[in-house]
Scaffold this motif. Structure first.
Motif, PDB file in Angstrom:
ATOM      1  N   PHE A 148      14.695  -0.236  -9.920  1.00  0.00           N
ATOM      2  CA  PHE A 148      13.825  -1.224 -10.573  1.00  0.00           C
ATOM      3  C   PHE A 148      14.081  -1.336 -12.072  1.00  0.00           C
ATOM      4  O   PHE A 148      13.557  -2.218 -12.736  1.00  0.00           O
ATOM      5  N   CYS A 149      14.887  -0.427 -12.620  1.00  0.00           N
ATOM      6  CA  CYS A 149      14.811  -0.177 -14.063  1.00  0.00           C
ATOM      7  C   CYS A 149      15.977  -0.770 -14.849  1.00  0.00           C
ATOM      8  O   CYS A 149      17.138  -0.622 -14.497  1.00  0.00           O
ATOM      9  N   ILE A 150      15.646  -1.377 -15.956  1.00  0.00           N
ATOM     10  CA  ILE A 150      16.627  -2.067 -16.795  1.00  0.00           C
ATOM     11  C   ILE A 150      17.253  -1.134 -17.838  1.00  0.00           C
ATOM     12  O   ILE A 150      18.284  -1.462 -18.440  1.00  0.00           O
TER      13      ILE A 150
ATOM     14  N   VAL B 167       6.317   9.856 -11.399  1.00  0.00           N
ATOM     15  CA  VAL B 167       6.647   9.961  -9.968  1.00  0.00           C
ATOM     16  C   VAL B 167       7.017   8.592  -9.395  1.00  0.00           C
ATOM     17  O   VAL B 167       7.823   8.496  -8.490  1.00  0.00           O
ATOM     18  N   GLN B 168       6.414   7.545  -9.900  1.00  0.00           N
ATOM     19  CA  GLN B 168       6.649   6.126  -9.552  1.00  0.00           C
ATOM     20  C   GLN B 168       6.037   5.688  -8.231  1.00  0.00           C
ATOM     21  O   GLN B 168       5.583   4.559  -8.101  1.00  0.00           O
ATOM     22  N   SER B 169       6.040   6.545  -7.203  1.00  0.00           N
ATOM     23  CA  SER B 169       5.414   6.158  -5.920  1.00  0.00           C
ATOM     24  C   SER B 169       5.108   7.427  -5.138  1.00  0.00           C
ATOM     25  O   SER B 169       5.734   8.457  -5.358  1.00  0.00           O
TER      26      SER B 169
ATOM     27  N   TYR C 247       4.882  -3.882 -10.488  1.00  0.00           N
ATOM     28  CA  TYR C 247       6.332  -4.105 -10.442  1.00  0.00           C
ATOM     29  C   TYR C 247       6.694  -5.432 -11.090  1.00  0.00           C
ATOM     30  O   TYR C 247       6.070  -6.461 -10.827  1.00  0.00           O
ATOM     31  N   SER C 248       7.706  -5.396 -11.925  1.00  0.00           N
ATOM     32  CA  SER C 248       8.185  -6.591 -12.613  1.00  0.00           C
ATOM     33  C   SER C 248       9.690  -6.676 -12.369  1.00  0.00           C
ATOM     34  O   SER C 248      10.439  -5.776 -12.730  1.00  0.00           O
ATOM     35  N   GLN C 249      10.088  -7.759 -11.728  1.00  0.00           N
ATOM     36  CA  GLN C 249      11.505  -7.887 -11.377  1.00  0.00           C
ATOM     37  C   GLN C 249      12.351  -8.055 -12.643  1.00  0.00           C
ATOM     38  O   GLN C 249      12.049  -8.901 -13.481  1.00  0.00           O
TER      39      GLN C 249
HETATM   40  N1  5AD Z   1       8.454  -2.889 -13.314  1.00  0.00           N
HETATM   41  C1  5AD Z   1       7.334  -2.203 -13.575  1.00  0.00           C
HETATM   42  N2  5AD Z   1       7.305  -1.044 -14.212  1.00  0.00           N
HETATM   43  C2  5AD Z   1       8.477  -0.517 -14.631  1.00  0.00           C
HETATM   44  N3  5AD Z   1       8.782   0.627 -15.277  1.00  0.00           N
HETATM   45  C3  5AD Z   1      10.107   0.667 -15.467  1.00  0.00           C
HETATM   46  N4  5AD Z   1      10.692  -0.430 -14.945  1.00  0.00           N
HETATM   47  C4  5AD Z   1       9.700  -1.187 -14.407  1.00  0.00           C
HETATM   48  C5  5AD Z   1       9.655  -2.422 -13.716  1.00  0.00           C
HETATM   49  N5  5AD Z   1      10.765  -3.111 -13.447  1.00  0.00           N
HETATM   50  C6  5AD Z   1       7.786   1.635 -15.627  1.00  0.00           C
HETATM   51  C7  5AD Z   1       8.101   2.979 -14.955  1.00  0.00           C
HETATM   52  C8  5AD Z   1       8.565   3.811 -16.113  1.00  0.00           C
HETATM   53  C9  5AD Z   1       7.756   3.254 -17.252  1.00  0.00           C
HETATM   54  C10 5AD Z   1       8.243   3.567 -18.610  1.00  0.00           C
HETATM   55  O1  5AD Z   1       7.790   1.858 -17.022  1.00  0.00           O
HETATM   56  O2  5AD Z   1       6.912   3.502 -14.417  1.00  0.00           O
HETATM   57  O3  5AD Z   1       8.346   5.190 -15.918  1.00  0.00           O
END
Ligand code: 5AD
Ligand code: SF4
Length: 444
Positions: free
Chosen positions: A162-164, A269-271, A341-343
């Motif tokens: 998910f992460c940029i 943990v994220q999920s 969540y943000s795409q």
């Molecule tokens: N969408 C939502 N939350 C995100 N994070 C990172 N990428 C996204 C995303 N695409 C959140 C995660 C991370 C925090 C710094 O931001 O939870 O640990």
């Protein structure tokens, strides 16, 4: 008269640290820094792209500054993560922007500004850091006279789906331990009371050489760095963020050995669903995570534990979400940062349909937050009657007779001030648990 630069910072501590570093370099190059955008000849926005909302905010601010400064026409620059990701496309998408400064070009801003001043209209630098670049930050540019951010590792190699960040900040690069320890010693001598060792994943710290770690024991380079930094005698040391897969129990052992290593671990943990964790490519499942939590919770020291959660990841079902609720019930986090969540364009997850609709995301966010609040209330109440060490930051915004600061366990503590001054480390007896903070009395 010197050219005045204003820098506005969005996002994480790494951006704050980059701003401090950029300001240091600009002042050395003969520029003046100002805290008033309307007086500036150069306006820089240090940007965050972790979620869409943060990104949109920047472009709103660019427009505001441009509209207000119609006559003076300042040079406008976008730096940081949005700059790195969007590059020169920003010139087309945001009218008035003259400079695009990537995440590793912070030390070259002065020469970029010079180029605009002699007539170039669109200047960009998305290059890597030059070897041997200075990390020197002048105390006048630090965000606080008492707390200093010390980057130990930049970038990320984890590529959670998910992460940029791996795209905006590049690969992991660790600073030499000798440099970090020397910086902390300087900060100690200048009277700083607290340092935060910062990085996207501090416990993935892997310097190229032994320099600064000689003779220091530890299971990983990060554990050794913690001990080396603790030995400087800096009164308080915090570190963030830790990555679960690389969280070695020796970190907990180091915290037990050195009281100046603070009693707080941030471990996202994220999920709470193994299925979603797998789709997130986190490299840990809930069992792995709970094992780390066990090592933290079973410490001789009472360690505060905080975390991040994303709700509404693609494909997250109600049952997956309920697994997250169950996980937070097991972990009893001292604080929890919940995100919808943000795409993010260009990440692996962006190929999956963003199929949890906004209403569901919101509902999950609120349900998780409410459950967390109930659990957190219990934790906060358990502090009543205990003393915590507080670094005093200033007067409380609520009442001028109260002071505010953070505890070593990283909670906001407001207290009936007595003789406490900003920068003091004081003991506070907790008398009341509030929603986002604790309240207490100064103990002499
Ligand atoms: N969408 C939502 N939350 C995100 N994070 C990172 N990428 C996204 C995303 N695409 C959140 C995660 C991370 C925090 C710094 O931001 O939870 O640990
Ligand atoms: Fe993003 Fe994962 Fe790296 Fe954290 S570890 S910065 S969530 S890719």
């Amino acid at each position: 008269m010197k050219t005045k630069v204003y820098i506005e910072t969005f996002g994480c501590q790494m951006n704050v640290a980059d701003t401090e570093r950029a300001a240091t370099g600009l002042r050395i190059a003969g520029y003046d820094l100002t805290s008033a955008a309307e007086l500036a000849d150069v306006v820089l926005f240090n940007t965050c792209s972790v979620r869409e909302r943060a990104e949109r905010k920047v472009f709103r601010r660019v427009n505001e500054v441009r509209a207000r400064a119609r006559k003076s026409k300042p040079i406008i620059g976008v730096m940081g993560c949005v700059a790195q990701l969007e590059g020169e496309a920003i010139f087309d998408n945001a009218a008035g922007v003259n400079m695009v400064v990537g995440t590793r070009a912070t030390d070259r801003i002065a020469s970029l500004i010079d180029r605009v001043r002699i007539g170039e209209t669109q200047v960009s630098d998305l290059g890597e850091r030059a070897t041997g670049e200075s990390w020197e930050v002048s105390p006048v540019e630090r965000h606080s006279p008492h707390v200093a951010f010390v980057p130990i590792i930049e970038g990320c190699n984890k590529f959670c789906s998910f992460c940029i960040v791996p795209y905006s900040r590049g690969r992991e690069k660790s600073r030499p331990a000798s440099e970090i320890v020397a910086e902390v010693k300087r900060l100690r001598d200048l009277g700083y009371k607290e340092v935060h060792l910062i990085g996207q994943n501090v416990n993935s710290y892997r310097p190229r050489s032994e320099a600064g770690l000689e003779g220091i024991q530890g299971a990983t380079a990060f554990c050794r760095l913690l001990r080396a930094v603790a030995e400087t005698g800096m009164p308080r040391i915090k570190f963030t963020t830790s990555f679960p897969r690389d969280f070695h129990p020796d970190i907990v052992a180091a915290l037990e050995e050195f009281p100046n290593l603070c009693d707080w671990v941030h471990l996202p943990v994220q999920s709470g669903s193994d299925e979603i964790l797998k789709a997130m490519r986190r490299g840990h499942n809930t069992t792995d995570y709970l094992r780390r939590v066990d090592s933290i919770r079973s410490s001789r020291r009472r360690l505060a534990l905080t975390s991040d959660i994303i709700v509404g990841f693609p494909g997250e079902t109600d049952a997956n979400f309920q697994d997250t609720v169950k996980l937070i019930e097991k972990c009893h986090f001292d604080a929890l940062y919940i995100f919808k969540y943000s795409q993010r364009h260009g990440t692996p997850a962006a190929k999956l349909p963003d199929d949890v609709n906004e209403a569901q995301k919101k509902q999950r966010f609120l349900e998780l937050e409410a459950r967390h609040r109930q659990l957190q209330k219990g934790i906060h109440e358990s502090y009543i009657g205990r003393q915590v060490s507080v670094l005093v930051e200033g007067e409380s915004t609520r009442s001028a007779r109260d002071m505010t600061g953070h505890s070593s366990c990283h909670k906001v503590i407001n207290f009936h001030g007595g003789a406490a001054n900003p920068g003091d480390l004081v003991n506070v007896l907790i008398t009341e648990a509030k929603l986002n903070s604790l309240y207490g009395e100064y103990v002499n």
